[in-house]
Design a protein around this motif. Structure first.
Motif, mmCIF file in Angstrom:
data_model
loop_
_atom_site.group_PDB
_atom_site.id
_atom_site.type_symbol
_atom_site.label_atom_id
_atom_site.label_comp_id
_atom_site.label_asym_id
_atom_site.label_seq_id
_atom_site.Cartn_x
_atom_site.Cartn_y
_atom_site.Cartn_z
ATOM 1 N N GLY A 90 0.779 -1.236 0.000
ATOM 2 C CA GLY A 90 0.000 0.000 0.000
ATOM 3 C C GLY A 90 0.807 1.281 0.000
ATOM 4 O O GLY A 90 0.231 2.361 0.065
ATOM 5 N N GLU A 91 2.129 1.161 -0.044
ATOM 6 C CA GLU A 91 2.934 2.382 -0.049
ATOM 7 C C GLU A 91 3.947 2.358 -1.184
ATOM 8 O O GLU A 91 4.363 1.288 -1.625
ATOM 9 C CB GLU A 91 3.681 2.515 1.289
ATOM 10 N N ILE A 92 4.332 3.551 -1.646
ATOM 11 C CA ILE A 92 5.398 3.615 -2.645
ATOM 12 C C ILE A 92 6.719 3.732 -1.905
ATOM 13 O O ILE A 92 6.927 4.652 -1.117
ATOM 14 C CB ILE A 92 5.180 4.802 -3.607
ATOM 15 N N THR A 93 7.590 2.742 -2.142
ATOM 16 C CA THR A 93 8.829 2.698 -1.369
ATOM 17 C C THR A 93 10.016 3.201 -2.170
ATOM 18 O O THR A 93 11.033 3.572 -1.593
ATOM 19 C CB THR A 93 9.113 1.263 -0.888
ATOM 20 N N LEU A 94 9.919 3.176 -3.477
ATOM 21 C CA LEU A 94 11.040 3.597 -4.318
ATOM 22 C C LEU A 94 10.480 4.219 -5.574
ATOM 23 O O LEU A 94 9.417 3.839 -6.044
ATOM 24 C CB LEU A 94 11.853 2.378 -4.759
ATOM 25 N N SER A 95 11.216 5.181 -6.132
ATOM 26 C CA SER A 95 10.820 5.687 -7.442
ATOM 27 C C SER A 95 12.051 6.163 -8.180
ATOM 28 O O SER A 95 13.116 6.369 -7.582
ATOM 29 C CB SER A 95 9.810 6.822 -7.283
ATOM 30 N N GLY A 96 11.924 6.306 -9.467
ATOM 31 C CA GLY A 96 13.068 6.746 -10.269
ATOM 32 C C GLY A 96 12.822 6.409 -11.719
ATOM 33 O O GLY A 96 11.744 5.933 -12.080
ATOM 34 N N SER A 97 13.832 6.647 -12.552
ATOM 35 C CA SER A 97 13.681 6.288 -13.957
ATOM 36 C C SER A 97 13.682 4.763 -14.052
ATOM 37 O O SER A 97 14.179 4.064 -13.154
ATOM 38 C CB SER A 97 14.826 6.874 -14.769
ATOM 39 N N GLY A 98 13.103 4.249 -15.128
ATOM 40 C CA GLY A 98 13.062 2.803 -15.310
ATOM 41 C C GLY A 98 14.451 2.204 -15.214
ATOM 42 O O GLY A 98 14.683 1.201 -14.535
ATOM 43 N N GLN A 99 15.410 2.865 -15.880
ATOM 44 C CA GLN A 99 16.779 2.360 -15.910
ATOM 45 C C GLN A 99 17.397 2.328 -14.506
ATOM 46 O O GLN A 99 18.003 1.346 -14.108
ATOM 47 C CB GLN A 99 17.617 3.244 -16.857
ATOM 48 N N SER A 100 17.194 3.436 -13.733
ATOM 49 C CA SER A 100 17.824 3.483 -12.399
ATOM 50 C C SER A 100 17.236 2.421 -11.485
ATOM 51 O O SER A 100 17.950 1.831 -10.674
ATOM 52 C CB SER A 100 17.657 4.878 -11.795
ATOM 53 N N LEU A 101 15.939 2.119 -11.637
ATOM 54 C CA LEU A 101 15.342 1.078 -10.796
ATOM 55 C C LEU A 101 15.846 -0.302 -11.200
ATOM 56 O O LEU A 101 16.046 -1.171 -10.354
ATOM 57 C CB LEU A 101 13.813 1.125 -10.880
ATOM 58 N N LEU A 102 16.071 -0.490 -12.501
ATOM 59 C CA LEU A 102 16.610 -1.772 -12.965
ATOM 60 C C LEU A 102 17.970 -2.046 -12.348
ATOM 61 O O LEU A 102 18.339 -3.187 -12.108
ATOM 62 C CB LEU A 102 16.776 -1.749 -14.498
ATOM 63 N N GLU A 103 18.703 -0.950 -12.090
ATOM 64 C CA GLU A 103 20.058 -1.110 -11.539
ATOM 65 C C GLU A 103 20.089 -1.066 -10.015
ATOM 66 O O GLU A 103 21.132 -1.299 -9.406
ATOM 67 C CB GLU A 103 20.967 -0.001 -12.104
ATOM 68 N N ASN A 104 18.922 -0.766 -9.397
ATOM 69 C CA ASN A 104 18.863 -0.647 -7.938
ATOM 70 C C ASN A 104 18.970 -2.028 -7.282
ATOM 71 O O ASN A 104 18.267 -2.965 -7.668
ATOM 72 C CB ASN A 104 17.540 0.031 -7.582
ATOM 73 N N ASP A 105 19.828 -2.138 -6.286
ATOM 74 C CA ASP A 105 20.069 -3.449 -5.678
ATOM 75 C C ASP A 105 18.832 -4.019 -5.010
ATOM 76 O O ASP A 105 18.544 -5.213 -5.110
ATOM 77 C CB ASP A 105 21.206 -3.350 -4.638
ATOM 78 N N ALA A 106 18.102 -3.164 -4.298
ATOM 79 C CA ALA A 106 16.912 -3.639 -3.593
ATOM 80 C C ALA A 106 15.887 -4.170 -4.592
ATOM 81 O O ALA A 106 15.255 -5.212 -4.372
ATOM 82 C CB ALA A 106 16.305 -2.500 -2.762
ATOM 83 N N VAL A 107 15.710 -3.431 -5.701
ATOM 84 C CA VAL A 107 14.756 -3.872 -6.718
ATOM 85 C C VAL A 107 15.225 -5.174 -7.344
ATOM 86 O O VAL A 107 14.454 -6.109 -7.542
ATOM 87 C CB VAL A 107 14.574 -2.774 -7.803
ATOM 88 N N ARG A 108 16.519 -5.240 -7.611
ATOM 89 C CA ARG A 108 17.053 -6.461 -8.233
ATOM 90 C C ARG A 108 16.813 -7.667 -7.338
ATOM 91 O O ARG A 108 16.408 -8.723 -7.806
ATOM 92 C CB ARG A 108 18.559 -6.301 -8.493
ATOM 93 N N ALA A 109 17.040 -7.475 -6.047
ATOM 94 C CA ALA A 109 16.883 -8.600 -5.117
ATOM 95 C C ALA A 109 15.414 -8.999 -4.983
ATOM 96 O O ALA A 109 15.069 -10.176 -4.993
ATOM 97 C CB ALA A 109 17.448 -8.217 -3.745
ATOM 98 N N ALA A 110 14.536 -7.982 -4.880
ATOM 99 C CA ALA A 110 13.145 -8.287 -4.564
ATOM 100 C C ALA A 110 12.338 -8.699 -5.796
ATOM 101 O O ALA A 110 11.468 -9.554 -5.705
ATOM 102 C CB ALA A 110 12.489 -7.081 -3.891
ATOM 103 N N TYR A 111 12.592 -8.058 -6.938
ATOM 104 C CA TYR A 111 11.689 -8.265 -8.076
ATOM 105 C C TYR A 111 12.337 -8.874 -9.306
ATOM 106 O O TYR A 111 11.644 -9.342 -10.199
ATOM 107 C CB TYR A 111 11.035 -6.935 -8.469
ATOM 108 N N LEU A 112 13.635 -8.814 -9.390
ATOM 109 C CA LEU A 112 14.248 -9.308 -10.616
ATOM 110 C C LEU A 112 14.976 -10.625 -10.391
ATOM 111 O O LEU A 112 15.435 -11.264 -11.323
ATOM 112 C CB LEU A 112 15.217 -8.253 -11.200
ATOM 113 N N GLY A 113 15.077 -11.034 -9.132
ATOM 114 C CA GLY A 113 15.667 -12.330 -8.826
ATOM 115 C C GLY A 113 17.145 -12.430 -9.167
ATOM 116 O O GLY A 113 17.622 -13.502 -9.517
ATOM 117 N N THR A 114 17.861 -11.276 -9.111
ATOM 118 C CA THR A 114 19.296 -11.354 -9.405
ATOM 119 C C THR A 114 20.117 -10.740 -8.283
ATOM 120 O O THR A 114 19.600 -9.992 -7.478
ATOM 121 C CB THR A 114 19.655 -10.607 -10.706
#
Lengths: 232, 301
Positions: A208-232
């Motif tokens: 229910g909350e927005i925890t991160l935001s940024g350009s598509g590219q910067s989120l793709l490179e974000n470690d937290a996003v990679r761990a949680a959503y990209l499985g890498t």
């Protein structure tokens, strides 16, 4: 195009969306990613008036639309491709397209031709009942149907859900093509990889909350996003 | 058991069955359309039928209108009544559980019946005679009212017109879409309240046409006159497959034929005539609960 400020949406006593704020810039592709139950679909439903927000503002080109009637919101130029496609199974493919243009009174020919050029399969099958199409074809029809109202903002709820990988990449390239014609896009996805590669701006939603935001590219490179959503 | 069954009697009964079936069809369509769009068995439909008979009665006896104008005015007034009933008793319950709407429709039904008793009085009234329909035609040794010739024609025109409206027009497309999925229909920009009002108006106007046929054939009006035809037409809709307009027409003619033919072939059972409809209802619910042309589920799993 859309500015959401401190939006809260409740289902009974459950707080599905807890005070989120985000912008969907004009002419771009924005995406909301996140796990199941994060509140993404609820946010889209609140924007198009299917659920009344508990509090907060939704501005469409500066005009407040929060809590307005769905038909009024749709007539301003917002179109939603709902989760699960929601094709009218008993209507033909062509009727499904025509009903997407229900509020319009002018000629639909150019728009139908455009949708057919995006999705030639729909032209081949225009006489078939919507319910007899495959999942991928139904998704094409749902997108085509949403385009028929000539939306300024096209919102898509999980367009890749349940589709084969090849069809998913087709759908994403068509999203870009639609965007290149000047339609602003707000995409909700669990397929974070494809969504962030396609989007200019991304927002990550969690419970229910927005925890991160940024350009598509910067989120793709974000470690937290990679761990949680990209499985890498 | 079958004594003196002549060809004339048989032909006369066929004519009678066709006219009864035509009448049932006009009322059954209203049940099926409302069920199709609201998933509601509209118990008030039989009382809308009753009210429309009184409309005709008062328009002809008090306002002294000629019958063609009175019939058209009554059809329009009944359409308005349908819209009012929906707006007052069903629309406020749009988000409520379906059972609440059902109970509301039973309430509306009692309300209209008692309104009838208070305002129109419970004393039977005579449906105004219209000789143009009620005069008797003799062909050879077969006698029948002109009405029996006109009724199937009126029903055929109405059904063809209705199917055209639903299959070929924009409002018809909106009705089909709304009957499947309110939320997605709204996303298309369809005002579902307008669509539902239209459905009630059409169903009620057809019920008025049926009521006029009924009144010309059985010219007695009282506040409970709608109950038996209402029940039978509901049964006809279930037999045909509720929610399906063609099914309602098929069910109506089937019921009309069964009723008349059983009386013809087994005269001893004629006093049980009204019971056949209920026996058929039980039989269809046991053998084919979805009805003859029951809605098939095209949904993907």
């Amino acid at each position: 195009m859309i500015k959401v400020e401190n939006l809260r949406v409740n289902y009974g006593s459950i707080e599905a969306v807890r005070g989120i704020s985000f912008d969907v810039p004009d002419g771009g592709i924005s995406t909301l990613i996140g796990a199941n139950g994060a509140g993404k679909s609820t946010t889209l439903k609140a924007i198009c008036g299917l659920i009344k927000p508990a509090s907060g503002e939704i501005l469409f080109n500066g005009e407040s639309i929060g809590g307005k009637d769905t038909v009024a919101i749709v007539s301003k130029g917002i179109s939603l491709v709902p989760e699960g496609r929601k094709i009218f199974a008993d209507l033909t493919v062509l009727e499904n397209l025509k009903i997407g243009a229900y509020l319009r009174k002018d000629s639909l020919k150019d728009d139908i031709d455009w949708v057919y050029s995006l999705f030639p399969r729909l032209e081949e099958r225009h006489w078939q009942l919507g319910g007899t199409l495959s999942g991928g074809e139904q998704q094409m029809l749902a997108v085509g149907r949403a385009l028929m109202s000539r939306p300024k903002l096209l919102m898509m709820d999980e367009p890749s859900l349940g589709l084969a990988p090849l069809i998913v990449s087709d759908i994403f390239s068509i999203i870009k093509e639609i965007n290149s014609k000047g339609v602003t896009i707000l995409l909700v996805e669990q397929n974070a990889n494809m969504a962030l590669k396609t989007a200019d701006v991304g927002y990550v939603m969690e419970t229910g909350e927005i925890t991160l935001s940024g350009s598509g590219q910067s989120l793709l490179e974000n470690d937290a996003v990679r761990a949680a959503y990209l499985g890498t | 058991m079958i004594q003196n069954l002549t060809t004339e009697m048989f032909i006369q009964s066929v004519a009678n069955a066709i006219s009864v079936g035509s009448l049932y069809a006009m009322v059954a369509i209203g049940y099926t359309m409302v069920y199709g769009i609201l998933r509601l068995i509209n118990f008030a439909h039989s009382d809308i039928f009753m009210m429309s008979m009184y409309f005709v009665f008062y328009l002809i006896t008090i306002f002294a209108l000629p019958w063609p104008i009175a019939f058209i005015a009554a059809v329009l007034a009944t359409g308005v009544l349908g819209i009012v009933v929906e707006a007052a008793a069903y629309r406020p319950l749009r988000e409520a559980p379906r059972i609440s709407v059902l109970i509301s429709s039973i309430g509306v039904s009692y309300l209209m019946e008692n309104f009838g008793v208070v305002v129109f009085s419970g004393i039977q009234k005579q449906f105004p005679p219209v000789p143009a329909f009620q005069s008797v035609v003799v062909i050879g040794s077969i006698y029948f009212q002109k009405l029996s010739l006109y009724m199937p024609v009126v029903t055929a025109i109405s059904v063809v017109g209705l199917l055209y409206l639903i299959d070929k027009t924009k409002i018809g497309m909106a009705m089909r879409a709304t009957s499947k999925d309110y939320e997605t229909a709204k996303l298309m920009g369809i005002n579902i309240n307008t669509v539902i009002s239209t459905t009630f108006a059409i169903g009620s106007m057809l019920a008025c046409v049926g009521a006029i046929m009924w009144g010309l054939k059985y010219p007695k009006i009282e506040p409970y006159v709608g109950i038996m035809p209402g029940l039978k037409c509901f049964i006809a809709a279930v037999i045909g497959g509720i929610g399906n307009i063609k099914g309602a027409v098929v069910g109506a003619y089937l019921l009309g034929f069964m009723e008349i033919m059983i009386v013809l072939f087994i005269p001893a059972l004629s006093s049980y005539k009204d019971a056949f409809a209920f026996i058929m209802l039980i039989a269809i619910l046991l053998l084919r609960p979805a009805g003859i042309l029951g809605e098939k589920k095209a949904d993907k799993v």
